[in-house]
Write an enzyme that holds these catalytic residues in place. Structure first.
Site, PDB file in Angstrom:
ATOM      1  N   HIS A  57      -4.668  -3.934  -3.727  1.00 54.09           N
ATOM      2  CA  HIS A  57      -3.541  -4.817  -4.046  1.00 54.09           C
ATOM      3  C   HIS A  57      -3.882  -5.619  -5.301  1.00 54.09           C
ATOM      4  O   HIS A  57      -4.649  -6.571  -5.247  1.00 54.09           O
ATOM      5  CB  HIS A  57      -3.269  -5.783  -2.900  1.00 54.09           C
ATOM      6  CG  HIS A  57      -2.867  -5.099  -1.642  1.00 54.09           C
ATOM      7  ND1 HIS A  57      -1.555  -4.888  -1.299  1.00 54.09           N
ATOM      8  CD2 HIS A  57      -3.605  -4.562  -0.650  1.00 54.09           C
ATOM      9  CE1 HIS A  57      -1.505  -4.244  -0.151  1.00 54.09           C
ATOM     10  NE2 HIS A  57      -2.733  -4.036   0.264  1.00 54.09           N
ATOM     11  N   ASN A  62      -0.435   6.795   8.875  1.00 56.27           N
ATOM     12  CA  ASN A  62      -1.294   7.270   9.971  1.00 56.27           C
ATOM     13  C   ASN A  62      -0.506   7.219  11.270  1.00 56.27           C
ATOM     14  O   ASN A  62       0.399   6.394  11.404  1.00 56.27           O
ATOM     15  CB  ASN A  62      -2.530   6.346  10.088  1.00 56.27           C
ATOM     16  CG  ASN A  62      -2.125   4.899  10.283  1.00 56.27           C
ATOM     17  OD1 ASN A  62      -1.730   4.215   9.327  1.00 56.27           O
ATOM     18  ND2 ASN A  62      -2.194   4.421  11.512  1.00 56.27           N
ATOM     19  N   MET A  66       1.407  -4.908   9.147  1.00 56.66           N
ATOM     20  CA  MET A  66       0.891  -6.290   9.112  1.00 56.66           C
ATOM     21  C   MET A  66       1.535  -7.124   8.006  1.00 56.66           C
ATOM     22  O   MET A  66       0.928  -8.071   7.509  1.00 56.66           O
ATOM     23  CB  MET A  66      -0.625  -6.254   8.918  1.00 56.66           C
ATOM     24  CG  MET A  66      -1.360  -5.470   9.972  1.00 56.66           C
ATOM     25  SD  MET A  66      -3.120  -5.341   9.571  1.00 56.66           S
ATOM     26  CE  MET A  66      -3.648  -4.097  10.770  1.00 56.66           C
ATOM     27  N   HIS A 115      -8.888   1.876   7.271  1.00 53.83           N
ATOM     28  CA  HIS A 115      -8.147   1.520   6.051  1.00 53.83           C
ATOM     29  C   HIS A 115      -8.281   2.652   5.029  1.00 53.83           C
ATOM     30  O   HIS A 115      -7.355   2.916   4.260  1.00 53.83           O
ATOM     31  CB  HIS A 115      -8.695   0.193   5.499  1.00 53.83           C
ATOM     32  CG  HIS A 115      -7.893  -0.352   4.363  1.00 53.83           C
ATOM     33  ND1 HIS A 115      -6.532  -0.602   4.448  1.00 53.83           N
ATOM     34  CD2 HIS A 115      -8.245  -0.704   3.094  1.00 53.83           C
ATOM     35  CE1 HIS A 115      -6.093  -1.066   3.278  1.00 53.83           C
ATOM     36  NE2 HIS A 115      -7.115  -1.136   2.452  1.00 53.83           N
ATOM     37  N   TYR A 149      -3.211 -12.037   7.417  1.00 58.30           N
ATOM     38  CA  TYR A 149      -4.544 -11.748   7.988  1.00 58.30           C
ATOM     39  C   TYR A 149      -5.690 -12.095   7.036  1.00 58.30           C
ATOM     40  O   TYR A 149      -6.845 -12.187   7.458  1.00 58.30           O
ATOM     41  CB  TYR A 149      -4.660 -10.292   8.465  1.00 58.30           C
ATOM     42  CG  TYR A 149      -4.562  -9.235   7.386  1.00 58.30           C
ATOM     43  CD1 TYR A 149      -5.567  -9.042   6.446  1.00 58.30           C
ATOM     44  CD2 TYR A 149      -3.459  -8.401   7.336  1.00 58.30           C
ATOM     45  CE1 TYR A 149      -5.472  -8.069   5.476  1.00 58.30           C
ATOM     46  CE2 TYR A 149      -3.342  -7.423   6.371  1.00 58.30           C
ATOM     47  CZ  TYR A 149      -4.357  -7.265   5.442  1.00 58.30           C
ATOM     48  OH  TYR A 149      -4.249  -6.305   4.492  1.00 58.30           O
ATOM     49  N   GLU A 150      -5.372 -12.283   5.759  1.00 57.26           N
ATOM     50  CA  GLU A 150      -6.424 -12.677   4.810  1.00 57.26           C
ATOM     51  C   GLU A 150      -6.786 -14.146   4.970  1.00 57.26           C
ATOM     52  O   GLU A 150      -7.711 -14.634   4.327  1.00 57.26           O
ATOM     53  CB  GLU A 150      -5.953 -12.430   3.376  1.00 57.26           C
ATOM     54  CG  GLU A 150      -5.803 -10.959   3.034  1.00 57.26           C
ATOM     55  CD  GLU A 150      -5.163 -10.783   1.669  1.00 57.26           C
ATOM     56  OE1 GLU A 150      -5.883 -10.770   0.667  1.00 57.26           O
ATOM     57  OE2 GLU A 150      -3.922 -10.655   1.609  1.00 57.26           O
ATOM     58  N   HIS A 163      -1.567 -11.357   2.393  1.00 59.55           N
ATOM     59  CA  HIS A 163      -1.277 -11.128   3.824  1.00 59.55           C
ATOM     60  C   HIS A 163      -1.699 -12.330   4.658  1.00 59.55           C
ATOM     61  O   HIS A 163      -2.670 -13.018   4.327  1.00 59.55           O
ATOM     62  CB  HIS A 163      -2.034  -9.897   4.339  1.00 59.55           C
ATOM     63  CG  HIS A 163      -1.610  -8.618   3.719  1.00 59.55           C
ATOM     64  ND1 HIS A 163      -2.126  -8.175   2.512  1.00 59.55           N
ATOM     65  CD2 HIS A 163      -0.733  -7.675   4.130  1.00 59.55           C
ATOM     66  CE1 HIS A 163      -1.565  -7.010   2.214  1.00 59.55           C
ATOM     67  NE2 HIS A 163      -0.723  -6.683   3.175  1.00 59.55           N
ATOM     68  N   SER A 170       0.859  -1.198   0.000  1.00 59.64           N
ATOM     69  CA  SER A 170       0.000   0.000   0.000  1.00 59.64           C
ATOM     70  C   SER A 170       0.884   1.233   0.000  1.00 59.64           C
ATOM     71  O   SER A 170       1.845   1.311   0.760  1.00 59.64           O
ATOM     72  CB  SER A 170      -0.862   0.050   1.261  1.00 59.64           C
ATOM     73  OG  SER A 170      -1.584  -1.119   1.400  1.00 59.64           O
TER      74      SER A 170
HETATM   75  N1  HPA Z   1      -1.277  -0.591  12.256  1.00 60.88           N
HETATM   76  C1  HPA Z   1      -1.016  -1.734  11.588  1.00 60.88           C
HETATM   77  N2  HPA Z   1      -0.864  -1.771  10.275  1.00 60.88           N
HETATM   78  C2  HPA Z   1      -0.954  -0.627   9.582  1.00 60.88           C
HETATM   79  C3  HPA Z   1      -1.211   0.594  10.222  1.00 60.88           C
HETATM   80  C4  HPA Z   1      -1.384   0.605  11.629  1.00 60.88           C
HETATM   81  O1  HPA Z   1      -1.617   1.653  12.252  1.00 60.88           O
HETATM   82  N3  HPA Z   1      -1.258   1.552   9.242  1.00 60.88           N
HETATM   83  C5  HPA Z   1      -1.011   0.915   8.070  1.00 60.88           C
HETATM   84  N4  HPA Z   1      -0.831  -0.398   8.272  1.00 60.88           N
END
Ligand code: HPA
Length: 287
Positions: free
Chosen positions: A61, A234, A210, A246, A85-86, A83, A30
Site C-alpha cells: 500500500h 483466496n 478488513m 498475506h 488493524y494497523e 487500516h 490490494s
Molecule cells: N479474510 C479477511 N480479509 C481478507 C481475506 C480473508 O480471507 N483475504 C483478503 N483479505
C-alpha cells in the site's frame, strides 16, 4: 494519535496541487494498485505530505494520492489506505474520505481484496458489493456530533445502484463475469477461523475483508455516492486447501491486476460518458 487538522485544510492543500477538479475518486486496495500504471498522471502527492492524512504501514500500500485521467475521465486516486488493524483510530481511517468530501468529490469507488465465502467464487474473481455487514466492532461515525452532518446515517442504499450498473457494464465490456454480493468486514489483522467463516456464511456474507466499510459509512454521511468492488484473492478460512497468508493474497492480486486495470478503465470511461440523470434513472432498473 488524533490529528487536529481539519478535512477542509487537507482539501485546500489538494486544490493547490492541481487544477483538475474530478467528481470521481477511486480508492485502490490490494489487487488494484496496478491501475496507477494506466493513469495519465497530472500530479502525485505522498500521504505524508497531506495534512492530517494517516500513513499506511502495510506492504503493498503505497499511500499516494494522484490526480490524473483514466481514459478521458479526470479522477482522483488514493493508492493505499490506512487500516484499523494497523492501530489507526477509525477517525484516522476515514480522514481521507472526509477530505475527498470537502474537496468536492461526488462519487467514490472503493476497492479491496477479500476472502471468498460464497462457494461459487474462485480465486481472482471480482465481486461488486451490494451491501455489507459490519463486524469490525466499531463504527467510524461514533463520537461527538459533527455540525452540519447527520449523525444517524441511513444505510438502506449504501452502495449506489447507478454506479453498480456502470461496474457491471464495465465487466461486460472486458468479458468478465462479475459476481455481486455482501461484504462482511472484520477488524483483523488475524484471518478468521473456519467456524467464524461458517457463521458468516449463515449470516449471508459472500466475502470477508478488513476494510472498506468505515470508508463507505463516512462517505454516506457526506452524501457521496459509493460503490465498492472486491478482488477475491483466496477462499476464506476452511474453504480452501491450505492455510491462509498475506503472500497468497498478494500473489492472486498480482495475477489478475491486468483485469483490474481493464475493469476500472472501462468503468471510468462509461462514467465519463454517462451523466448523473442516466445514473439516477438506472437506480430503478440497475441490478
Ligand atoms: N479474510 C479477511 N480479509 C481478507 C481475506 C480473508 O480471507 N483475504 C483478503 N483479505
Amino acid at each position: 494519535m488524533e490529528s487536529d487538522v481539519s478535512p477542509q485544510t487537507a482539501a485546500a492543500r489538494l486544490r493547490q496541487l492541481s487544477p483538475l477538479r474530478p467528481r470521481l475518486a477511486i480508492l485502490l486496495g490490494s489487487g488494484f494498485h496496478h491501475v496507477l500504471s494506466a493513469l495519465r498522471v497530472d500530479k502525485k502527492i505522498h500521504f505524508t505530505k497531506i495534512p492530517g492524512f494517516p500513513v499506511p504501514t502495510i506492504n503493498g500500500h503505497a499511500g499516494e494520492l494522484v490526480f490524473g485521467r483514466l481514459g478521458a475521465t479526470p479522477v482522483l486516486v488514493l493508492s493505499g489506505r490506512a487500516h484499523f488493524y494497523e492501530g489507526h483510530s477509525m477517525e484516522q481511517v476515514i480522514f481521507p474520505i472526509r477530505t475527498l468530501a470537502a474537496f468536492g468529490i461526488r462519487d467514490l469507488l472503493l476497492t479491496n481484496a477479500a476472502g471468498g465465502i460464497n462457494p461459487d467464487f474462485r480465486r481472482g474473481d471480482f465481486m461488486v458489493v451490494t451491501d455489507h455487514i459490519n463486524l469490525m466492532g466499531a463504527n467510524p461515525l461514533r463520537g461527538p456530533a459533527v455540525s452540519g452532518l447527520n449523525r444517524f446515517v441511513d444505510l438502506t442504499d449504501t452502495y449506489d445502484k447507478g454506479l453498480r450498473a456502470l461496474l457491471f457494464r464495465a465487466g461486460k465490456k472486458c468479458h468478465l463475469r462479475l459476481h455481486r454480493g455482501i461484504y462482511l468486514a472484520v477488524s483483523g489483522p488475524s484471518y478468521e477461523t473456519p467456524a467464524e467463516i461458517r457463521a458468516f456464511a449463515r449470516l449471508g456474507a459472500d466475502a470477508v475483508g478488513m476494510s472498506t466499510v468505515p470508508e463507505a459509512l463516512a462517505a454516506r454521511q457526506y452524501g457521496l455516492n459509493v460503490a465498492a468492488m472486491s478482488c477475491i484473492t483466496n477462499p476464506a478460512a476452511g474453504m480452501g486447501k491450505g492455510p491462509l497468508s498475506h503472500a497468497e493474497v498478494l500473489k492472486t492480486a498480482k495475477k489478475v491486476e491486468f483485469l483490474a486495470v481493464e475493469l476500472l478503465k472501462n468503468f471510468t470511461n462509461s462514467y465519463g460518458k454517462t451523466d448523473e440523470a442516466w445514473r439516477r434513472q438506472t437506480e430503478t432498473t440497475g441490478r
